[in-house]
Design a protein around this motif. Sequence first.
Motif, PDB file in Angstrom:
ATOM      1  N   VAL A  18      -1.040  -2.038  -5.120  1.00 17.09           N
ATOM      2  CA  VAL A  18      -1.696  -2.301  -6.403  1.00 17.09           C
ATOM      3  C   VAL A  18      -1.413  -3.766  -6.702  1.00 17.09           C
ATOM      4  O   VAL A  18      -0.290  -4.143  -7.045  1.00 17.09           O
ATOM      5  N   ALA A  19      -2.417  -4.629  -6.532  1.00 16.46           N
ATOM      6  CA  ALA A  19      -2.210  -6.071  -6.578  1.00 16.46           C
ATOM      7  C   ALA A  19      -3.134  -6.724  -7.590  1.00 16.46           C
ATOM      8  O   ALA A  19      -4.188  -6.185  -7.941  1.00 16.46           O
ATOM      9  N   LYS A  20      -2.737  -7.905  -8.052  1.00 18.66           N
ATOM     10  CA  LYS A  20      -3.566  -8.637  -9.000  1.00 18.66           C
ATOM     11  C   LYS A  20      -4.786  -9.233  -8.278  1.00 18.66           C
ATOM     12  O   LYS A  20      -4.711  -9.643  -7.118  1.00 18.66           O
ATOM     13  N   LYS A  21      -5.890  -9.303  -8.984  1.00 16.63           N
ATOM     14  CA  LYS A  21      -7.160  -9.723  -8.405  1.00 16.63           C
ATOM     15  C   LYS A  21      -7.120 -11.151  -7.879  1.00 16.63           C
ATOM     16  O   LYS A  21      -7.860 -11.508  -6.956  1.00 16.63           O
ATOM     17  N   GLU A  22      -6.242 -11.991  -8.426  1.00 14.96           N
ATOM     18  CA  GLU A  22      -6.169 -13.383  -7.994  1.00 14.96           C
ATOM     19  C   GLU A  22      -5.830 -13.525  -6.502  1.00 14.96           C
ATOM     20  O   GLU A  22      -6.161 -14.525  -5.882  1.00 14.96           O
ATOM     21  N   LEU A  23      -5.182 -12.507  -5.922  1.00 16.89           N
ATOM     22  CA  LEU A  23      -4.793 -12.586  -4.515  1.00 16.89           C
ATOM     23  C   LEU A  23      -5.994 -12.528  -3.578  1.00 16.89           C
ATOM     24  O   LEU A  23      -5.860 -12.844  -2.388  1.00 16.89           O
ATOM     25  N   GLU A  24      -7.147 -12.120  -4.081  1.00 16.81           N
ATOM     26  CA  GLU A  24      -8.346 -12.108  -3.241  1.00 16.81           C
ATOM     27  C   GLU A  24      -8.735 -13.511  -2.786  1.00 16.81           C
ATOM     28  O   GLU A  24      -9.456 -13.672  -1.798  1.00 16.81           O
ATOM     29  N   LYS A  25      -8.253 -14.541  -3.488  1.00 14.32           N
ATOM     30  CA  LYS A  25      -8.585 -15.922  -3.140  1.00 14.32           C
ATOM     31  C   LYS A  25      -7.707 -16.484  -2.018  1.00 14.32           C
ATOM     32  O   LYS A  25      -8.011 -17.545  -1.479  1.00 14.32           O
ATOM     33  N   VAL A  26      -6.628 -15.784  -1.670  1.00 14.85           N
ATOM     34  CA  VAL A  26      -5.728 -16.265  -0.626  1.00 14.85           C
ATOM     35  C   VAL A  26      -6.382 -16.029   0.735  1.00 14.85           C
ATOM     36  O   VAL A  26      -6.791 -14.898   1.038  1.00 14.85           O
ATOM     37  N   PRO A  27      -6.487 -17.057   1.580  1.00 17.09           N
ATOM     38  CA  PRO A  27      -7.130 -16.886   2.888  1.00 17.09           C
ATOM     39  C   PRO A  27      -6.465 -15.783   3.717  1.00 17.09           C
ATOM     40  O   PRO A  27      -5.243 -15.644   3.720  1.00 17.09           O
ATOM     41  N   ILE A  28      -7.259 -15.012   4.414  1.00 17.22           N
ATOM     42  CA  ILE A  28      -6.848 -13.908   5.299  1.00 17.22           C
ATOM     43  C   ILE A  28      -6.264 -12.755   4.490  1.00 17.22           C
ATOM     44  O   ILE A  28      -6.718 -11.607   4.618  1.00 17.22           O
ATOM     45  N   LEU A  29      -5.256 -13.033   3.652  1.00 15.66           N
ATOM     46  CA  LEU A  29      -4.659 -11.969   2.847  1.00 15.66           C
ATOM     47  C   LEU A  29      -5.703 -11.342   1.928  1.00 15.66           C
ATOM     48  O   LEU A  29      -5.775 -10.112   1.815  1.00 15.66           O
ATOM     49  N   GLY A  30      -6.516 -12.162   1.282  1.00 16.30           N
ATOM     50  CA  GLY A  30      -7.547 -11.629   0.401  1.00 16.30           C
ATOM     51  C   GLY A  30      -8.552 -10.769   1.147  1.00 16.30           C
ATOM     52  O   GLY A  30      -8.972  -9.706   0.658  1.00 16.30           O
ATOM     53  N   PHE A  31      -8.929 -11.205   2.348  1.00 18.03           N
ATOM     54  CA  PHE A  31      -9.864 -10.433   3.172  1.00 18.03           C
ATOM     55  C   PHE A  31      -9.231  -9.110   3.589  1.00 18.03           C
ATOM     56  O   PHE A  31      -9.876  -8.059   3.608  1.00 18.03           O
ATOM     57  N   SER A  32      -7.937  -9.143   3.913  1.00 19.01           N
ATOM     58  CA  SER A  32      -7.216  -7.925   4.282  1.00 19.01           C
ATOM     59  C   SER A  32      -7.177  -6.924   3.128  1.00 19.01           C
ATOM     60  O   SER A  32      -7.385  -5.715   3.327  1.00 19.01           O
ATOM     61  N   LEU A  33      -6.915  -7.412   1.931  1.00 24.12           N
ATOM     62  CA  LEU A  33      -6.875  -6.526   0.760  1.00 24.12           C
ATOM     63  C   LEU A  33      -8.215  -5.846   0.531  1.00 24.12           C
ATOM     64  O   LEU A  33      -8.286  -4.676   0.141  1.00 24.12           O
ATOM     65  N   SER A  34      -9.307  -6.586   0.808  1.00 20.20           N
ATOM     66  CA  SER A  34     -10.647  -6.039   0.619  1.00 20.20           C
ATOM     67  C   SER A  34     -11.001  -5.012   1.692  1.00 20.20           C
ATOM     68  O   SER A  34     -11.478  -3.913   1.385  1.00 20.20           O
ATOM     69  N   VAL A  35     -10.768  -5.363   2.959  1.00 21.56           N
ATOM     70  CA  VAL A  35     -11.152  -4.466   4.065  1.00 21.56           C
ATOM     71  C   VAL A  35     -10.324  -3.181   4.037  1.00 21.56           C
ATOM     72  O   VAL A  35     -10.842  -2.089   4.291  1.00 21.56           O
ATOM     73  N   ALA A  36      -9.027  -3.292   3.726  1.00 21.76           N
ATOM     74  CA  ALA A  36      -8.142  -2.128   3.728  1.00 21.76           C
ATOM     75  C   ALA A  36      -8.268  -1.293   2.455  1.00 21.76           C
ATOM     76  O   ALA A  36      -7.620  -0.246   2.343  1.00 21.76           O
ATOM     77  N   LYS A  37      -9.066  -1.750   1.510  1.00 24.11           N
ATOM     78  CA  LYS A  37      -9.281  -1.029   0.240  1.00 24.11           C
ATOM     79  C   LYS A  37      -8.004  -0.891  -0.585  1.00 24.11           C
ATOM     80  O   LYS A  37      -7.733   0.167  -1.184  1.00 24.11           O
TER      81      LYS A  37
END
Length: 375
Positions: free
Chosen positions: A218-237
């Motif tokens: 359960v993470a804050k939305k701002e982390l979506e902007k971090v390269p690679i990590l943000g993409f990982s959070l999105s793909v892994a749901k």
Amino acid sequence: MRRGDRVVALLVVASGCCSCQAFSLSSSRGPLSATSRSVRRLTKRPGTALSNAAAASASTPSTPTSDAVSPSAAEVASSDDDTPMTKQQQRMKQIREEGGPLAFNTKYGALNPYGIYYGIVSVGLGLVWLALLTMSSVFYKITGNRFDKRRRFPIFAGHLWGYALLALTGNFPKIENKEIIDEFHKSGRKGMFVSNHNSWMDIPFIGYAMGWINYKFVAKKELEKVPILGFSLSVAKHMMIDRADRKSQLLTLRQGMKYMDDGVNLVTFPEGTRSRSGRVMPFKNGAFKMAHKAGKPVVPVSICNAAKVMPSHWMMPFRPGRNICKVLVHEPIESSDKTEEELGNSVRQSIISGLPEEQRPLFHNEIKWPSDESA
């Protein structure tokens, strides 16, 4: 004084008032030569006013004016030592004390040779991670999400990255009471894993403690902007929450309850952000509201000394965390026999009990319970 002496003295005063250069002409053959010779004779003749004045002037020592106003070298050095340092100088001194003489500061945080090495390894492994995530994303689109609905493979790819990074940089933390997590997984139960947060290293540390299982942050939305990590959070749901949007908080609450009902564990940091001081901050109530409504247990986790490896003002860790950092797992706390507030207070006190003194809050009863905020 004789009459002749008084006349000569008056002439001297008059000539001095007219020009300071009159005495420079005394050796010449001009009209003032006789006067100048008379003055010299009177200054040499004892008992006259001019001879007395000349004697008094000769007996008075001269003191250079520069000695009176020039500070000594010791005074200058003392003055330099007493000059207060600016905040930038204080921060640079702290960085050098932490990271060694080769440490330097950037607008993104401090770095030293070890931090640069860590960054190179992290990015290099991250490119492999990114390739695996891209393959996963394409696969899910082609199959219409009919396979791996819980997105287990992206979590596995993240574990590969995290384990390899910790191994190659010497950052495996010590895990205490790991058997609690193992037994919890074997029992088939699902719940909420909650930890304190004061360093970026908390993320790979708690992932290492969780083991090779499926879970969602359960993470804050701002982390979506971090390269690679943000993409990982999105793909892994993973669950992304916008803390300024009440609707987002409600959707996250429902999604989290459904995840746990479907057999997926959740991991969160209830402080909502990293503690800059290193001490535990007040908890937000979203995680406990979620666990309480779902009737699921909460597993407290204490992460110790992560900020001694990577504090908030460093861009990368400045030294390995091996033999420094520790993850302490506590017994699960049931939610069914407690109110939401009692659950949160119990979890908080359990986490604090496992932390070193410098990470504990200054006041142990400092538990704020904002009823309108989520994790």
